[in-house]
Design a protein around this motif. Structure first.
Motif, short mmCIF file in Angstrom:
data_model
loop_
_atom_site.label_atom_id
_atom_site.label_comp_id
_atom_site.label_asym_id
_atom_site.label_seq_id
_atom_site.Cartn_x
_atom_site.Cartn_y
_atom_site.Cartn_z
N GLU A 144 -9.53 -32.69 26.67
CA GLU A 144 -8.48 -31.70 26.92
C GLU A 144 -7.54 -31.58 25.70
N VAL A 145 -7.09 -32.73 25.19
CA VAL A 145 -6.16 -32.73 24.05
C VAL A 145 -6.85 -32.15 22.81
N ASP A 153 -5.05 -24.29 18.93
CA ASP A 153 -4.04 -24.43 17.87
C ASP A 153 -2.65 -24.73 18.42
N MET A 154 -2.60 -25.58 19.44
CA MET A 154 -1.32 -25.95 20.05
C MET A 154 -0.73 -27.15 19.33
N SER A 155 0.60 -27.21 19.28
CA SER A 155 1.27 -28.36 18.69
C SER A 155 1.21 -29.52 19.69
N PHE A 156 1.44 -30.75 19.19
CA PHE A 156 1.43 -31.90 20.10
C PHE A 156 2.58 -31.82 21.11
N LYS A 157 3.67 -31.16 20.71
CA LYS A 157 4.78 -30.97 21.64
C LYS A 157 4.33 -30.07 22.80
N GLU A 158 3.62 -28.96 22.46
CA GLU A 158 3.12 -28.05 23.49
C GLU A 158 2.08 -28.74 24.38
N THR A 169 1.40 -40.22 23.74
CA THR A 169 0.15 -40.31 24.53
C THR A 169 -0.82 -39.22 24.07
N ALA A 170 -0.30 -38.01 23.85
CA ALA A 170 -1.15 -36.90 23.38
C ALA A 170 -1.75 -37.24 22.01
N LEU A 171 -0.92 -37.79 21.12
CA LEU A 171 -1.40 -38.21 19.79
C LEU A 171 -2.48 -39.29 19.92
N GLY A 172 -2.23 -40.24 20.80
CA GLY A 172 -3.19 -41.33 21.03
C GLY A 172 -4.52 -40.80 21.54
N ARG A 173 -4.46 -39.86 22.47
CA ARG A 173 -5.70 -39.28 23.02
C ARG A 173 -6.49 -38.53 21.93
N MET A 174 -5.75 -37.82 21.08
CA MET A 174 -6.40 -37.10 19.98
C MET A 174 -7.08 -38.10 19.03
N ARG A 175 -6.37 -39.16 18.73
CA ARG A 175 -6.90 -40.19 17.82
C ARG A 175 -8.18 -40.79 18.41
#
Length: 194
Positions: A144-145, A153-158, A169-175
């Motif tokens: 999803e992330v 092209d969404m920001s991590f804030k969005e 958490t969003a950054l971690g999931r992307m990583r």
């Protein structure tokens, strides 16, 4: 055609020692080839003339400083200067993506046509399909992330607002999504190039 004329290296040396006509001979000898090369990239006579003149201004400055040391490789050296000026022209006009220019001049990098041919389009499509399939193998939260970030092209804030998780958490999931994609790619020896 008889090759009884002076070599480029001889003429460069003569010019560096004060013989102005040696430069005229060099320019005359290589003008058509260099100009044609420039024109084949920019397709504009005025721009080609400007870049051609700028090329020889750089050549003259370098020779006058005594900074030229590629004896016997005058034409490739001048072509590299012309190539760099063509790139500068396109960058100034935002008509070409920036790319690294290393010290090794590769004539094939400037002779290739940037338009995608059929084969390249097919390969690009195949790579995109492979990537989509690999993404489907990711855990749902990572998938999803990654889709929100890379395809929407969404920001991590969005992303954090839409998924109801913190930015960290969003950054971690992307990583983890990227780490897992690399593992799958390595495991299956998949080559993703286009």
């Amino acid at each position: 055609m008889k090759q009884g004329t002076n070599s480029d290296a001889f003429l460069v040396n003569a010019y560096m020692n004060g013989n102005e006509s040696a430069l005229c001979e060099l320019i005359t000898r290589h003008k058509q080839r260099i100009y044609s090369f420039i024109y084949s990239k920019v397709f504009d006579r005025d721009v080609s003339e400007d870049i051609f003149q700028d090329t020889f201004i750089k050549v003259i400055k370098t020779l006058k400083k005594g900074a030229y040391n590629e004896e016997g490789k005058f034409l490739p050296w001048v072509m590299r200067i012309a190539h760099n000026l063509v790139i500068d022209h396109f960058r100034k006009n935002n008509r070409m993506p920036k790319f690294e220019n290393n010290t090794d001049f590769n004539i094939f990098s400037v002779l290739s046509d940037n338009a995608l041919n059929i084969e390249k389009q097919m390969i690009k499509g195949q790579v995109e399909d492979d990537v989509r399939r690999l993404i489907q193998e990711l855990p749902d939260d990572q998938k999803e992330v990654l889709i929100m970030r890379m395809y929407k092209d969404m920001s991590f804030k969005e992303i954090s607002e839409q998924t109801g998780v913190s930015i960290n958490t969003a950054l971690g999931r992307m990583r983890y999504a990227l780490i897992n994609l690399r593992k799958v790619i390595d495991k299956h020896n998949i080559i993703l190039t286009n």
